[in-house]
Design an enzyme around this catalytic site. Structure first.
Site, mmCIF file in Angstrom:
data_model
loop_
_atom_site.group_PDB
_atom_site.id
_atom_site.type_symbol
_atom_site.label_atom_id
_atom_site.label_comp_id
_atom_site.label_asym_id
_atom_site.label_seq_id
_atom_site.Cartn_x
_atom_site.Cartn_y
_atom_site.Cartn_z
ATOM 1 N N GLY A 495 21.643 -47.715 13.625
ATOM 2 C CA GLY A 495 20.840 -46.330 13.880
ATOM 3 C C GLY A 495 19.521 -46.574 13.051
ATOM 4 O O GLY A 495 19.660 -47.162 11.887
ATOM 5 N N GLY A 497 16.332 -43.836 11.757
ATOM 6 C CA GLY A 497 15.678 -42.572 11.728
ATOM 7 C C GLY A 497 14.432 -42.645 11.004
ATOM 8 O O GLY A 497 13.780 -43.403 10.454
ATOM 9 N N SER A 498 14.052 -41.440 10.762
ATOM 10 C CA SER A 498 12.444 -41.072 10.107
ATOM 11 C C SER A 498 12.607 -41.595 8.614
ATOM 12 O O SER A 498 11.744 -42.215 8.421
ATOM 13 C CB SER A 498 12.039 -39.641 10.014
ATOM 14 O OG SER A 498 12.850 -39.100 10.846
ATOM 15 N N PHE A 499 13.777 -41.597 7.941
ATOM 16 C CA PHE A 499 13.744 -42.117 6.635
ATOM 17 C C PHE A 499 14.369 -43.129 6.354
ATOM 18 O O PHE A 499 14.897 -43.415 5.091
ATOM 19 C CB PHE A 499 14.022 -40.797 5.758
ATOM 20 C CG PHE A 499 13.036 -40.039 5.866
ATOM 21 C CD1 PHE A 499 11.729 -40.182 5.069
ATOM 22 C CD2 PHE A 499 12.877 -38.921 6.830
ATOM 23 C CE1 PHE A 499 10.699 -39.388 5.193
ATOM 24 C CE2 PHE A 499 11.979 -37.794 6.721
ATOM 25 C CZ PHE A 499 10.702 -38.263 6.031
ATOM 26 N N GLY A 500 15.042 -43.923 7.490
ATOM 27 C CA GLY A 500 15.900 -44.819 6.973
ATOM 28 C C GLY A 500 16.650 -45.667 8.394
ATOM 29 O O GLY A 500 16.640 -44.922 9.198
ATOM 30 N N VAL A 502 20.144 -47.267 9.547
ATOM 31 C CA VAL A 502 21.620 -47.166 9.032
ATOM 32 C C VAL A 502 22.251 -48.458 9.665
ATOM 33 O O VAL A 502 22.164 -48.754 10.711
ATOM 34 C CB VAL A 502 22.280 -45.885 9.545
ATOM 35 C CG1 VAL A 502 23.675 -45.745 9.308
ATOM 36 C CG2 VAL A 502 21.430 -44.798 9.403
ATOM 37 N N LYS A 516 22.764 -45.965 4.551
ATOM 38 C CA LYS A 516 21.348 -45.816 5.062
ATOM 39 C C LYS A 516 20.567 -46.132 3.872
ATOM 40 O O LYS A 516 20.575 -45.791 2.849
ATOM 41 C CB LYS A 516 21.333 -44.288 5.306
ATOM 42 C CG LYS A 516 19.906 -44.010 5.747
ATOM 43 C CD LYS A 516 19.918 -42.537 6.311
ATOM 44 C CE LYS A 516 19.884 -41.420 5.294
ATOM 45 N NZ LYS A 516 19.811 -40.251 5.814
ATOM 46 N N ASP A 622 20.010 -28.101 11.291
ATOM 47 C CA ASP A 622 20.072 -29.140 12.201
ATOM 48 C C ASP A 622 21.409 -29.348 12.904
ATOM 49 O O ASP A 622 21.923 -30.427 13.169
ATOM 50 C CB ASP A 622 19.552 -30.407 11.684
ATOM 51 C CG ASP A 622 18.831 -31.199 12.826
ATOM 52 O OD1 ASP A 622 18.557 -30.634 13.897
ATOM 53 O OD2 ASP A 622 18.641 -32.467 12.542
#
Ligand SMILES: *[C@@H]1O[C@H](CO)[C@@H](O)[C@H](O)[C@H]1NC(C)=O
Ligand SMILES: *[C@@H]1O[C@H](CO)[C@@H](O)[C@H](O)[C@H]1NC(C)=O
Ligand SMILES: *[C@@H]1O[C@H](CO)[C@@H](O)[C@H](O)[C@H]1NC(C)=O
Ligand SMILES: *[C@@H]1O[C@H](CO)[C@@H](O)[C@H](O)[C@H]1NC(C)=O
Ligand SMILES: *[C@@H]1O[C@H](CO)[C@@H](O)[C@H](O)[C@H]1NC(C)=O
Ligand SMILES: *[C@@H]1O[C@H](CO)[C@@H](O)[C@H](O)[C@H]1NC(C)=O
Ligand SMILES: *[C@@H]1O[C@H](CO)[C@@H](O)[C@H](O)[C@H]1NC(C)=O
Ligand SMILES: *[C@@H]1O[C@H](CO)[C@@H](O)[C@H](O)[C@H]1NC(C)=O
Ligand SMILES: *[C@@H]1O[C@H](CO)[C@@H](O)[C@H](O)[C@H]1NC(C)=O
Ligand SMILES: *[C@@H]1O[C@H](CO)[C@@H](O)[C@H](O)[C@H]1NC(C)=O
Ligand SMILES: *[C@@H]1O[C@H](CO)[C@@H](O)[C@H](O)[C@H]1NC(C)=O
Ligand SMILES: *[C@@H]1O[C@H](CO)[C@@H](O)[C@H](O)[C@H]1NC(C)=O
Length: 800
Positions: A495, A497-500, A502, A516, A622
């Site tokens: 996966g 995401g905005s910050f990393g 995975v 991550k 969230d």
């Protein structure tokens, strides 16, 4: 209040996939028409989304004028002679030549179009129904349309070019051959046109430029792959953003091919150019800075435009963006969508390819597992620093307090009251840590850096105690994690995401984990966001230990590297089971109500722990089906604490903070007032319950309707009110037995109350747990407790 809710229902999804590509493109949220002396941009955080324009040479104090105040726009594009704006949804566009009195509707109707670009005279756009390109104002120099699937549409003086699905560049117009032939030996990902030259990145991340080169504007700087991205081309110059720090680098013009930095030290999100002018949107506050590229370093100035969107808002949730969303997209898009991060910034060049790759997993459950951890990195965080501050305080208090933050709650399946009592006692003896104020990121930035060192030492120091953090979070070396992921092999990526990104990893002791890795080589702001998200998750997760919360195995802090190691959740996210990408996918979650209710119950217990037993309480912020993960035994766990905040102690209390979360799940009251309470999580969970009940996504396209996307709340609540629960239940499950019908009705009524507009009218998560327990009991034991069920429903209905 209805008004806010409607934000979620007016979404138009047409252009989604198109915009979620990583194309640099020539359409965007800011455009320069040099010939008419106008710069226009789409303003952030307003609805309808407004286009504001200003005169390039006008004085700084001039207020910008708005183009068509009643129309909402998605993007703007400009040629030398005029500008055009695409209406939200793509069904119309308008053009004007600088002053707002000249505005004309050029296109109105269907099919919807996207990627509107303006060249010297021609306007072109991608036709969303036929997947071809159409032209307007062609002066017979361009075809009216062509068929094909294209991306990165861009227009210059006498040419329009785009990239085919296979990476080759096609061009049209009088200069078609000149432009196209330059790219015949390259496979491209993005292209951007200037007046008479064109630059782009090929699939290996190198700059390729072609066309006119009289002032060195088609020079292609050498560098590492993806070092130069997001080009802006004017009449005789080229500028690009240089990774990793986001500064603008330009070449061409009277100074020739030599590179220069007009504003060393300023980080930009993107650049646009027209004629001699180049403007950039600053990373720090999204203001527009412009400079004259003919005189290079002179006349840098801030334009009097409002805060401009850093990218095009697209309707939908995080999952439509392949490289994550801007962390504050929800509020930037005024609740009507998200802004995708551009993938070009997120492609850290993986230095050494792995020597040998693990055999690819097969089977559908494994396949889902690979995607699971997208969730962990789905969203950035605004702060989470309250938690950090709180944690510093905890470390200072050492062990005495330390125990109190990790009450050992008995396994929830036993609903053990002793465990609850213990936790409450601890909370009162642990002091009032709950009233921690909201810190702004800038004021606490140094704190967080110092903290990261203290953190690491504190963990080591406490490593000997039986109930130490180290039991929950091991510190790994970067080298160990590199090994576990075969040097962060893309094959093991599950996966992003905005910050990393995975990865799935295998520790030397045989444990399977999800790792991550915070985005590498980031610019300053991004680094700070990564740092905040990292600290937030680390602080929350290592003090939480609950059967229904995803657990942290360890972490790594080395130089700029920030990694978190989690338990691997074999069965993926609830979201992927409810909405499988592959229709043949047989999931036990799809076919069984008992399973679905059990998952809801597990997740509600995880949230109950956060709200009622964590000290201070934690607001997750969230809650959504993609943050509910399933382990190998199908036990559900809540994950992703990147947005979480420590809340006030009382049920009535609230924190003031900019709204964050995921469209479709976000509490409309929170969005409207910026006050977040534990009841905001209840709202998100209500949406998840409706999703489980109906099998629909939080926002979906309703076949029975007019094709407009609708929120599951607007779809389900009126039908529940009308007593038609049977008409909305997911038809993929075998028809429900009679006690199942009762259980489903109970869930439907509860979900309806959870999504009430006013937070105080929603049940507490503890109420939700109790009702889900009843629903599960109804199914499990076939209990015919009709009277107690209606009593429960009644108690919800009469709640004030
Ligand atoms: C822009 O501003 C300059 C100087 O103030 C003025 O001369 C010019 O007419 C303006 N242009 C437009 C299009 O308003
Ligand atoms: C474009 O791509 C889609 C799916 O990738 C395909 O169904 C469609 O036929 C393509 N259109 C054209 C004109 O090639
Ligand atoms: C564009 O091409 C046409 C036809 O070749 C030519 O007449 C016209 O001058 C060109 N426009 C510019 C601005 O070069
Ligand atoms: C790429 O696609 C275009 C049009 O779809 C086609 O003309 C061209 O031959 C293709 N090139 C390669 C190398 O497959
Ligand atoms: C490409 O350019 C040539 C010559 O400039 C012109 O005759 C031809 O029509 C152009 N083709 C397209 C598709 O614009
Ligand atoms: C593309 O490659 C061919 C063969 O290697 C070469 O002859 C041609 O000049 C190249 N074209 C460009 C535009 O570099
Ligand atoms: C990209 O450009 C570089 C430098 O010209 C070249 O070595 C590489 O093969 C190109 N890659 C692709 C996919 O075109
Ligand atoms: C453009 O000109 C510069 C020198 O001014 C040269 O280094 C560069 O290779 C040229 N670019 C192309 C594509 O010919
Ligand atoms: C830009 O700033 C950095 C650090 O402040 C400095 O090292 C570098 O030399 C500067 N570059 C230019 C071109 O001024
Ligand atoms: C760019 O600036 C120079 C110097 O002011 C001027 O001569 C030139 O015409 C300008 N270019 C355009 C496209 O206006
Ligand atoms: C944006 O930030 C710059 C400094 O980084 C500052 O000078 C400017 O005033 C800020 N603008 C706004 C509108 O906050
Ligand atoms: C522009 O930069 C040059 C050196 O890079 C410097 O000598 C000159 O003074 C600068 N001009 C202005 C107006 O800042």
């Amino acid at each position: 209040m209805r008004f806010e809710l409607e934000f979620f229902t007016v979404l138009t999804v047409v252009a989604l996939l198109f915009f979620s590509s990583d194309a640099v493109g020539s359409t965007g949220t800011l455009a320069i028409s040099f010939g008419t002396g106008t710069v226009c941009g789409i303003s952030a955080s307003s609805l309808p989304r407004a286009v504001y324009c200003t005169n390039i040479s006008g004085s700084v104090s001039t207020s910008p004028y708005q183009v068509l105040s009643t129309v909402s726009f998605d993007s703007v594009s400009a040629g030398d002679a005029y500008l055009c704006g695409l209406k939200t949804g793509g069904e119309a566009f308008f053009c004007w030549n600088g002053d707002s009195s000249s505005i004309k509707r050029v296109y109105n109707g269907s099919p919807a179009v996207a990627d509107l670009t303006v060249g010297e005279t021609q306007v072109s756009a991608v036709d969303l129904s036929g997947n071809g390109i159409r032209w307007w104002r062609t002066a017979n120099l361009f075809p009216p349309s062509v068929l094909g699937n294209y991306s990165s549409l861009t227009s210059g003086n006498n040419f329009t070019c785009a990239i085919n699905t296979n990476g080759t560049v096609s061009c049209w117009g009088p200069l078609n051959n000149t432009m196209q032939s330059r790219f015949s030996n390259y496979s491209m990902t993005t292209i951007v046109a200037g007046d008479s030259h064109i630059c782009g990145l090929n699939k290996s991340g190198f700059v390729i430029c072609g066309g006119s080169n009289s002032s060195g504007e088609s020079y292609a700087p050498a560098g590492s792959p993806y070092e130069y991205t997001r080009f802006a081309l004017g009449s005789r110059h080229t500028c690009a953003i240089k990774r990793p720090n986001g500064i603008a680098v330009c070449w061409g013009g009277p100074g020739g091919a030599q590179l220069y930095m007009p504003l060393n030290g300023t980080s930009f999100e993107f650049l646009v150019a027209g004629g001699n002018l180049t403007c950039g949107l600053t990373t720090n506050n999204y203001t527009v800075l412009c400079w004259d590229s003919h005189f290079r370093n002179v006349s840098v100035r801030t334009l009097p435009l409002p805060k401009i969107l850093p990218g095009i808002c697209v309707a939908g949730g995080d999952d439509i963006c392949s490289c994550g969303t801007y962390p504050d997209s929800g509020s930037l898009c005024a609740g009507t969508g998200v802004i995708c991060q551009r993938c070009d910034y997120q492609n850290p060049v993986i230095a050494s390819p792995p020597p040998a790759l693990a055999p690819a997993p097969s089977g559908s459950s494994v396949h889902i597992g690979w995607r699971v951890y997208a969730i962990i990195g789905t969203v950035g965080t605004f702060l989470g620093l309250c938690a950090v501050a709180y944690f510093v305080w905890l470390i200072c208090r050492r062990k005495k307090v330390h125990n109190s933050v990790m009450p050992t709650i008995a396994p929830p399946s036993a609903s053990n009251n002793t465990g609850v009592a213990t936790a409450i006692t601890h909370s009162s003896s642990g002091g009032n840590g709950g009233r921690i104020r909201f810190y702004s990121r800038s004021s606490s930035a140094p704190r967080s850096r110092i903290f990261s060192r203290q953190w690491s030492r504190a963990l080591q120091r406490q490593g000997s105690g039986p109930s130490s953090f180290k039991d929950h979070a091991d510190e790994f070396s970067f080298q160990e994690l590199e090994k576990a992921t075969k040097f962060f092999s893309l094959e093991l990526k599950i996966g992003a995401g905005s910050f990393g990104i995975v990865y799935r990893g295998l520790l030397p002791d045989g444990r399977e984990v999800a790792i991550k890795r915070g985005e590498a080589n980031s610019r300053n702001k991004r680094f700070q966001e990564k740092e905040d998200a990292f600290q937030s998750e680390l602080a929350f997760l290592s003090r939480l230990n609950h059967k229904h919360l995803v657990s942290l195995t360890g972490f790594c802090v080395e130089n700029d590297e920030r990694l978190l190691v989690y338990e691997y959740m074999k069965n993926g996210a609830l979201h992927d089971h409810l909405h499988p990408k592959n229709n043949d996918f047989e999931s036990p979650v799809i076919s069984s109500w008992k399973m679905r209710i059990k998952i809801l119950l597990d997740a509600s217990r995880g949230i109950e722990y956060l709200h009622n037993y964590a000290v201070p309480p934690i607001i997750h912020r969230d809650i959504k089906s993609s943050n509910i993960l399933l382990d190998a035994n199908w036990v559900a766990r809540v994950s992703d604490f990147g947005l979480s905040l420590t809340g006030p102690n009382t049920e009535e209390g609230h924190l003031e903070t900019k709204a964050a979360g995921t469209v479709g799940y976000m509490d409309p009251e929170y969005y409207g007032t910026n006050q977040v309470t534990v009841r905001s999580d209840v709202y998100g969970f209500g949406v998840v319950m409706l999703e489980v009940l109906t099998g629909k996504r939080a926002i979906f396209k309703y076949e029975g309707g007019d094709g407009e996307p609708v929120s599951v709340v607007d779809y389900a609540v009126p039908r529940i009110d009308a007593g038609e629960v049977g008409s909305i239940v997911d038809s993929r499950v075998a028809p429900a037995a009679s006690q199942e019908v009762e259980a489903l009705e109970l869930i439907a009524y509860m979900a309806k109350h959870c999504v009430r507009l006013e937070g105080r009218e929603r049940p507490s998560i503890a109420d939700v747990v109790v009702h889900l327990e009843t629903a599960l009991a109804l199914i499990e034991d076939g209990l015919r407790s009709g009277s107690s069920t209606s009593a429960s429903i009644h108690s919800l209905e009469t709640r004030d």
